[in-house]
Design a protein around this motif. Structure first.
Motif, short mmCIF file in Angstrom:
data_model
loop_
_atom_site.label_atom_id
_atom_site.label_comp_id
_atom_site.label_asym_id
_atom_site.label_seq_id
_atom_site.Cartn_x
_atom_site.Cartn_y
_atom_site.Cartn_z
N VAL A 1 1.17 -4.06 -9.38
CA VAL A 1 0.97 -2.66 -9.48
C VAL A 1 -0.38 -2.02 -7.86
O VAL A 1 -1.61 -1.89 -7.93
N ALA A 2 0.48 -1.50 -6.88
CA ALA A 2 -0.28 -0.98 -6.16
C ALA A 2 -0.46 0.66 -6.28
O ALA A 2 0.75 1.23 -6.11
N TYR A 3 -1.70 1.34 -6.20
CA TYR A 3 -1.47 2.64 -6.10
C TYR A 3 -2.33 2.62 -4.63
O TYR A 3 -3.20 1.88 -3.59
N PHE A 4 -2.24 4.02 -3.69
CA PHE A 4 -2.51 4.20 -2.72
C PHE A 4 -2.40 5.81 -2.39
O PHE A 4 -1.26 6.23 -3.02
N THR A 5 -3.07 6.17 -1.33
CA THR A 5 -2.44 7.26 -0.79
C THR A 5 -1.68 7.34 0.85
O THR A 5 -2.32 6.45 1.64
N TYR A 6 -0.66 8.02 0.63
CA TYR A 6 0.17 7.69 1.91
C TYR A 6 0.70 9.24 2.35
O TYR A 6 0.63 10.49 2.33
N GLU A 7 0.56 8.79 4.33
CA GLU A 7 -0.36 10.59 4.56
C GLU A 7 1.45 10.06 5.42
O GLU A 7 2.37 9.34 6.08
N SER B 1 0.10 -5.74 20.29
CA SER B 1 0.16 -4.96 19.00
C SER B 1 -0.75 -4.32 19.08
O SER B 1 -2.29 -4.36 19.17
N LEU B 2 -0.41 -2.73 19.17
CA LEU B 2 -1.84 -1.43 19.25
C LEU B 2 -1.94 -0.33 17.80
O LEU B 2 -2.72 0.23 17.68
N ALA B 3 -0.71 -1.32 16.95
CA ALA B 3 -0.89 -0.27 15.30
C ALA B 3 -1.76 -1.35 14.72
O ALA B 3 -0.69 -2.35 14.43
N ILE B 4 -2.80 -1.79 14.76
CA ILE B 4 -3.34 -2.40 13.46
C ILE B 4 -4.52 -1.71 12.28
O ILE B 4 -4.60 -2.69 11.39
N GLN B 5 -4.29 -0.82 12.96
CA GLN B 5 -4.26 -0.07 11.14
C GLN B 5 -3.49 -0.73 9.80
O GLN B 5 -2.69 -0.30 10.13
N GLY B 6 -4.45 -1.01 8.82
CA GLY B 6 -3.38 -1.01 7.98
C GLY B 6 -3.35 -2.65 7.75
O GLY B 6 -2.82 -2.69 6.35
N ASN B 7 -3.69 -3.30 8.17
CA ASN B 7 -3.36 -4.50 8.10
C ASN B 7 -4.80 -5.13 8.12
O ASN B 7 -3.98 -6.54 7.42
N VAL C 1 13.96 1.86 -3.82
CA VAL C 1 13.41 0.82 -3.47
C VAL C 1 12.82 1.68 -2.33
O VAL C 1 13.61 2.60 -1.19
N ILE C 2 11.38 2.19 -1.93
CA ILE C 2 10.67 2.85 -0.44
C ILE C 2 10.24 2.04 0.21
O ILE C 2 9.51 0.70 -0.12
N THR C 3 10.60 2.33 1.55
CA THR C 3 9.66 1.59 2.45
C THR C 3 8.70 2.60 3.19
O THR C 3 8.18 3.31 3.08
N TYR C 4 6.80 2.00 2.93
CA TYR C 4 5.92 2.50 3.75
C TYR C 4 5.07 1.90 4.78
O TYR C 4 5.44 0.75 5.04
N ALA C 5 4.79 2.62 5.43
CA ALA C 5 4.19 1.95 6.82
C ALA C 5 2.49 1.92 6.47
O ALA C 5 2.17 2.84 6.11
N LEU C 6 2.04 1.17 6.95
CA LEU C 6 0.85 0.18 6.26
C LEU C 6 -0.62 0.98 7.39
O LEU C 6 -1.20 1.45 6.62
N ASP C 7 0.01 1.54 7.83
CA ASP C 7 -1.35 1.76 9.15
C ASP C 7 -1.22 3.43 9.02
O ASP C 7 -2.00 4.16 9.30
N ARG C 8 -0.48 4.14 7.38
CA ARG C 8 -0.42 5.39 7.56
C ARG C 8 -0.06 5.38 5.39
O ARG C 8 -0.56 6.93 4.50
N ILE C 9 -1.35 3.83 4.99
CA ILE C 9 -2.15 3.81 3.89
C ILE C 9 -3.07 3.88 4.29
O ILE C 9 -3.88 3.71 4.57
N SER C 10 -3.76 4.15 2.50
CA SER C 10 -5.52 4.62 2.96
C SER C 10 -5.79 4.38 1.32
O SER C 10 -4.81 4.56 0.45
N ASN C 11 -6.96 4.17 0.59
CA ASN C 11 -7.65 3.77 -0.54
C ASN C 11 -6.48 3.05 -2.00
O ASN C 11 -6.09 3.44 -2.13
N LEU C 12 -5.81 1.78 -1.16
CA LEU C 12 -5.41 0.90 -1.50
C LEU C 12 -6.09 0.28 -2.71
O LEU C 12 -7.46 0.19 -2.64
N GLU C 13 -5.65 0.42 -4.05
CA GLU C 13 -6.25 -0.55 -5.13
C GLU C 13 -5.36 -1.24 -5.62
O GLU C 13 -3.95 -0.91 -5.94
N ILE C 14 -5.14 -2.40 -5.93
CA ILE C 14 -3.91 -3.25 -7.03
C ILE C 14 -4.34 -3.32 -7.95
O ILE C 14 -5.90 -4.06 -8.04
#
Length: 344
Positions: free
Chosen positions: A173-179, A152-158, A215-228
């Protein structure tokens, strides 16, 4: 066991720091702070000492053959071989023996309902470990010359997999920045995580957004600053993962979307490939002769399906539904325009 686990995590953090071309020659303080941030979320120095880092460097040199050197000029550590990483280090005989013991236990249950969804991944691990073991028996040192596993070349966000899994289990609840892929604009999100789903070696978070009420889908490789946060989130009463993706091909699904009957014809060779790797569980052959095969399936018309169909080029002709057929025609015409071809 926690001490061993923490040490292994520190080794990975140190390995990453030594291989960082944008911040070369980290000193002991840099390595200690990086390890503390990874393990404890702060770099105050209360948890890890310089002597611990020294022991880690010693262990990596002698147990992993890591070519770690110290630069007097830059007053920091570096890999003498800049391409070295412990992530690519072959398994030791003890590693293989331990993993084989664990896998032999797991493999007894891989056909049970609990493990069925992970059967492919488990088989892949078993294959890799067996290959490494056989290679050692035959004194083969560079097994990549003979067999290559998909990577897998897409490891960012894993790195968010574990905290998100805990959030799902606890309904936090999860808070994060999404691009956004389309606009490249980053926005803050507040969601209730529902499901983690893998598709094409990339991980996605399926979540409920109370503001959008969907219900919304988000790719983990475009998530940053995750806070639970330990706050109970909203969750749709009727959400069931297996039902939500029952008619989906790929990651695209919606409670408001309706599946359609999809009919297409494939050439003889393409038909064999499609039969061996079906687009969807509902796929079936309705007609077949020496020249072509006719397929039917009942699924959502999605971007993933369109791309799969287009990947076969002229070896596939979609008969219905009309909307899917017209979309394919439009994209094929665009392809013709891109290459300066004219259609009659």
């Amino acid at each position: 066991m926690p001490h061993i686990k923490n040490a292994l995590i520190r080794y990975r953090v140190i390995d990453k720091a030594l291989g960082n071309k944008y911040n070369p020659y980290p000193n002991k303080m840099d390595l200690r702070q990086a390890c503390e941030m990874e393990l404890y979320g702060d770099s105050s120095g209360k948890h890890i000492s310089d002597s611990t880092i020294e022991k880690d460097l010693f262990a990596m040199r002698h147990e992993m053959d890591a070519p770690i050197k110290y630069s007097k000029k830059f007053k920091g550590y570096f890999y003498e071989n800049p391409d070295f990483t412990i992530n690519e280090k072959p398994l030791s005989e003890d590693d293989i023996a331990s993993i084989q013991f664990a896998l032999s236990t797991l493999s007894q249950f891989k056909d049970t309902e609990m493990f069925q969804n992970f059967g492919f991944a488990l088989n892949k691990i078993i294959d890799r470990v067996n290959v490494d073991a056989d290679a050692r028996k035959s004194e083969t040192t560079n097994i990549e010359e003979y067999i290559q596993f998909e990577q897998s070349l897409a490891i960012q966000g894993n790195e968010y997999l574990q905290p998100l899994l805990l959030a799902i289990q606890n309904q936090h609840v999860a808070y994060f920045t999404y691009e956004s892929f389309i606009t490249q604009i980053k926005k803050q999100r507040k969601v209730t995580p529902l499901l983690l789903k893998e598709y094409n070696n990339r991980w996605y978070l399926i979540s409920y957004d109370s503001v959008k009420e969907g219900v919304i889908t988000y790719a983990l490789d475009r998530i940053s600053n995750l806070e639970i946060v330990e706050q109970t989130g909203e969750k749709p009463i009727d959400f069931q993962a297996d039902r939500f993706f029952k008619h989906a091909i790929g990651i695209t699904a919606s409670a408001n979307s309706r599946p359609e009957k999809i009919v297409f014809i494939a050439s003889n060779i393409a038909g064999k490939y499609i039969k061996s790797q079906p687009f969807h569980a509902s796929q079936q052959v309705t007609e077949e002769n020496d020249l072509e095969t006719k397929f039917e399936l009942f699924a959502l018309v999605s971007e993933e399906l369109i791309r799969e169909l287009l990947s076969y080029g002229g070896d596939i002709q979609v008969l219905q539904p009309e909307g899917l057929r017209n979309e394919l025609i439009k994209r094929i015409q665009k392809m013709n325009d891109n290459y300066g071809l004219k259609t009659s």
